[in-house]
Design a protein around this motif. Structure first.
Motif, PDB file in Angstrom:
ATOM      1  N   ARG A 124     -15.106   2.110   1.153  1.00  0.00           N
ATOM      2  CA  ARG A 124     -16.424   2.167   0.791  1.00  0.00           C
ATOM      3  C   ARG A 124     -16.910   4.286   0.933  1.00  0.00           C
ATOM      4  N   GLY A 125     -15.637   4.020   1.763  1.00  0.00           N
ATOM      5  CA  GLY A 125     -15.844   5.764   2.441  1.00  0.00           C
ATOM      6  C   GLY A 125     -14.364   6.906   0.585  1.00  0.00           C
ATOM      7  N   SER A 126     -13.947   6.369   0.257  1.00  0.00           N
ATOM      8  CA  SER A 126     -13.231   6.962  -0.588  1.00  0.00           C
ATOM      9  C   SER A 126     -11.719   7.432  -0.080  1.00  0.00           C
ATOM     10  N   GLU A 127     -11.580   7.109   1.124  1.00  0.00           N
ATOM     11  CA  GLU A 127     -10.546   7.598   1.296  1.00  0.00           C
ATOM     12  C   GLU A 127      -8.528   7.178   0.794  1.00  0.00           C
ATOM     13  N   TYR A 128      -8.780   5.954   0.228  1.00  0.00           N
ATOM     14  CA  TYR A 128      -7.950   5.418  -0.018  1.00  0.00           C
ATOM     15  C   TYR A 128      -8.024   5.686  -1.559  1.00  0.00           C
ATOM     16  N   SER A 129      -8.442   6.288  -2.142  1.00  0.00           N
ATOM     17  CA  SER A 129      -9.010   6.496  -3.769  1.00  0.00           C
ATOM     18  C   SER A 129      -8.101   7.299  -4.440  1.00  0.00           C
ATOM     19  N   ASN A 130      -7.125   7.873  -3.894  1.00  0.00           N
ATOM     20  CA  ASN A 130      -6.171   8.883  -4.377  1.00  0.00           C
ATOM     21  C   ASN A 130      -4.490   8.313  -3.715  1.00  0.00           C
ATOM     22  N   LEU A 131      -4.578   6.722  -3.539  1.00  0.00           N
ATOM     23  CA  LEU A 131      -3.155   6.072  -3.777  1.00  0.00           C
ATOM     24  C   LEU A 131      -2.705   6.459  -4.721  1.00  0.00           C
ATOM     25  N   THR A 132      -1.601   7.187  -4.360  1.00  0.00           N
ATOM     26  CA  THR A 132      -0.378   6.869  -6.058  1.00  0.00           C
ATOM     27  C   THR A 132      -0.023   5.056  -6.755  1.00  0.00           C
ATOM     28  N   SER A 133       0.408   5.241  -7.862  1.00  0.00           N
ATOM     29  CA  SER A 133       1.220   3.743  -7.854  1.00  0.00           C
ATOM     30  C   SER A 133       2.360   3.471  -6.912  1.00  0.00           C
ATOM     31  N   GLU A 134       3.251   3.916  -6.858  1.00  0.00           N
ATOM     32  CA  GLU A 134       4.750   4.554  -5.978  1.00  0.00           C
ATOM     33  C   GLU A 134       4.763   4.190  -4.563  1.00  0.00           C
ATOM     34  N   ILE A 135       2.838   4.550  -3.999  1.00  0.00           N
ATOM     35  CA  ILE A 135       2.688   4.547  -2.394  1.00  0.00           C
ATOM     36  C   ILE A 135       2.324   3.079  -2.542  1.00  0.00           C
ATOM     37  N   ILE A 136       1.371   2.322  -3.584  1.00  0.00           N
ATOM     38  CA  ILE A 136       0.786   1.192  -3.281  1.00  0.00           C
ATOM     39  C   ILE A 136       1.724   0.263  -3.834  1.00  0.00           C
ATOM     40  N   GLU A 137       3.145   0.084  -4.273  1.00  0.00           N
ATOM     41  CA  GLU A 137       4.116  -0.498  -3.787  1.00  0.00           C
ATOM     42  C   GLU A 137       4.637  -0.645  -2.809  1.00  0.00           C
ATOM     43  N   GLN A 138       4.888   0.310  -2.298  1.00  0.00           N
ATOM     44  CA  GLN A 138       5.775   0.700  -0.843  1.00  0.00           C
ATOM     45  C   GLN A 138       4.666  -0.068  -0.024  1.00  0.00           C
ATOM     46  N   LEU A 139       4.086  -0.127   0.202  1.00  0.00           N
ATOM     47  CA  LEU A 139       3.067  -0.293   0.814  1.00  0.00           C
ATOM     48  C   LEU A 139       2.836  -1.928   0.628  1.00  0.00           C
ATOM     49  N   CYS A 140       3.293  -2.912  -0.491  1.00  0.00           N
ATOM     50  CA  CYS A 140       3.388  -3.758  -0.911  1.00  0.00           C
ATOM     51  C   CYS A 140       4.583  -4.384  -0.884  1.00  0.00           C
ATOM     52  N   ASP A 141       5.791  -3.436  -0.913  1.00  0.00           N
ATOM     53  CA  ASP A 141       7.147  -3.828   0.068  1.00  0.00           C
ATOM     54  C   ASP A 141       7.256  -4.882   1.247  1.00  0.00           C
ATOM     55  N   ARG A 142       8.407  -5.601   0.400  1.00  0.00           N
ATOM     56  CA  ARG A 142       8.328  -7.034   1.643  1.00  0.00           C
ATOM     57  C   ARG A 142       9.605  -6.611   2.735  1.00  0.00           C
ATOM     58  N   ARG A 143      10.093  -5.311   2.391  1.00  0.00           N
ATOM     59  CA  ARG A 143      11.035  -4.577   3.735  1.00  0.00           C
ATOM     60  C   ARG A 143      10.573  -3.446   3.805  1.00  0.00           C
ATOM     61  N   PHE A 144      10.262  -2.344   3.010  1.00  0.00           N
ATOM     62  CA  PHE A 144       9.849  -1.344   3.989  1.00  0.00           C
ATOM     63  C   PHE A 144       8.460  -0.848   3.921  1.00  0.00           C
ATOM     64  N   GLY A 145       8.281  -2.020   3.701  1.00  0.00           N
ATOM     65  CA  GLY A 145       6.431  -1.719   3.936  1.00  0.00           C
ATOM     66  C   GLY A 145       5.417  -2.757   4.469  1.00  0.00           C
ATOM     67  N   ILE A 146       4.122  -2.899   3.649  1.00  0.00           N
ATOM     68  CA  ILE A 146       3.411  -3.932   4.537  1.00  0.00           C
ATOM     69  C   ILE A 146       4.086  -5.119   3.849  1.00  0.00           C
ATOM     70  N   GLY A 147       4.316  -5.900   2.628  1.00  0.00           N
ATOM     71  CA  GLY A 147       4.224  -6.584   2.207  1.00  0.00           C
ATOM     72  C   GLY A 147       3.315  -7.339   2.136  1.00  0.00           C
ATOM     73  N   ALA A 148       3.374  -8.366   0.761  1.00  0.00           N
ATOM     74  CA  ALA A 148       2.027  -8.536  -0.675  1.00  0.00           C
ATOM     75  C   ALA A 148       2.748  -8.483  -1.895  1.00  0.00           C
ATOM     76  N   ASP A 149       1.857  -9.757  -2.622  1.00  0.00           N
ATOM     77  CA  ASP A 149       1.877  -9.626  -3.749  1.00  0.00           C
ATOM     78  C   ASP A 149       0.660  -8.920  -4.327  1.00  0.00           C
ATOM     79  N   GLY A 150      -0.183  -8.495  -4.051  1.00  0.00           N
ATOM     80  CA  GLY A 150      -1.081  -7.269  -4.575  1.00  0.00           C
ATOM     81  C   GLY A 150      -1.655  -6.917  -3.571  1.00  0.00           C
ATOM     82  N   LEU A 151      -2.179  -5.683  -3.582  1.00  0.00           N
ATOM     83  CA  LEU A 151      -2.813  -4.385  -3.024  1.00  0.00           C
ATOM     84  C   LEU A 151      -4.455  -4.776  -3.810  1.00  0.00           C
TER      85      LEU A 151
END
Length: 263
Positions: free
Chosen positions: A21-48
């Motif tokens: 809501r404060g737009s602080e995550y509006s500049n996340l790149t696809s590479e960062i989103i992919e990293q965050l969803c990674d189950r070994r090197f990130g948080i791990g998820a099917d999506g963000l």
């Protein structure tokens, strides 16, 4: 940059949720989103999923697949963001939000079960071997005799990348009928490029396709997924399916902070 995240799951379909809501995550790149969803090197998820302000609604839902690309509607993600909005005290028991496929309404009970209104369906492609329809995301529906024997990743990938659906592809659902009002499904999800434990738009598509093909006369169905149980109910008016509702669990898993260096 430090990202404060919340992890939710709906019948095993899991998501990273961010309060944007404060737009602080509006500049996340696809590479960062992919990293965050990674189950070994990130948080791990099917999506963000980003929760954002939206005039005239309680919030906006912006959904990204695990490959980092913004995608079409996610039914289980839609139910999880409703639970997230309740946690943020944006809503109490009822929600009205906007997503890529249009407006949605939802209700949440005390046990974290969420019922989400899905988009109407008025076009279903039917062939001898499969049905195809869009429930906010595109879905290929194919009946099988024994669902546990299906190599979902191999066969699903083959169909998803075939000439049948072109570069955009489709989600692929394999379905086994259990009774007059119960079906088991397994889903290969594009963007995840693997089988997921549940798919909300897929469960919705299966319920409608099975009714449309005459496999069931019931308009309230139980859909057994690998991660649990979902329910779908709907009305049919001529060739149009409307008042479609997807129900099931939407549970908070954990929250935390993660530092991203390459932003």
């Amino acid at each position: 940059m430090t990202i404060d995240f919340f992890k939710y799951q709906g019948a095993g379909n899991d998501f990273v949720l961010l309060d944007n809501r404060g737009s602080e995550y509006s500049n996340l790149t696809s590479e960062i989103i992919e990293q965050l969803c990674d189950r070994r090197f990130g948080i791990g998820a099917d999506g963000l999923i980003l929760l954002e302000d939206a005039e005239g609604y309680d919030f906006r839902m912006v959904y990204y697949n695990a490959d980092g690309r913004e995608s079409s509607m996610c039914g289980n993600g839609g139910r999880c963001i409703v639970a997230f909005a309740k946690r943020l005290k944006i809503i109490t028991t009822e929600a009205s939000f906007i997503a890529t496929d249009g407006p949605h309404k939802a209700s949440i009970s005390a046990d974290e079960s969420v019922v989400l209104q899905m988009t109407d369906v008025d076009e279903i492609e039917v062939t001898e071997d499969y049905s195809f329809l869009n429930t906010g995301s595109p879905h290929h529906i194919q009946l099988v005799n024994t669902i546990k024997d299906v190599d979902v990743k191999t066969l699903g990938s083959k169909i998803r990348y075939s000439d049948l659906y072109g570069a955009e592809g489709s989600n692929i659902n394999f379905v086994q009928q259990n009774s007059a009002d119960s079906f088991s499904i397994r889903t290969y999800e594009r963007g995840v490029e693997d089988e997921t434990l549940a798919c909300g738009t897929g469960a919705t598509a299966v319920a409608i396709a099975m009714h449309n093909s005459g496999k069931t006369k019931n308009t309230q169905l139980t859909i057994e997924v690998e991660g649990g149980t979902l329910t779908v109910r709907f009305d049919r008016d001529g060739d149009k399916y409307q008042n479609i509702y997807l129900g099931g669990p939407a549970e908070f898993v954990f929250s935390g902070s993660i530092k991203i260096n390459n932003i």
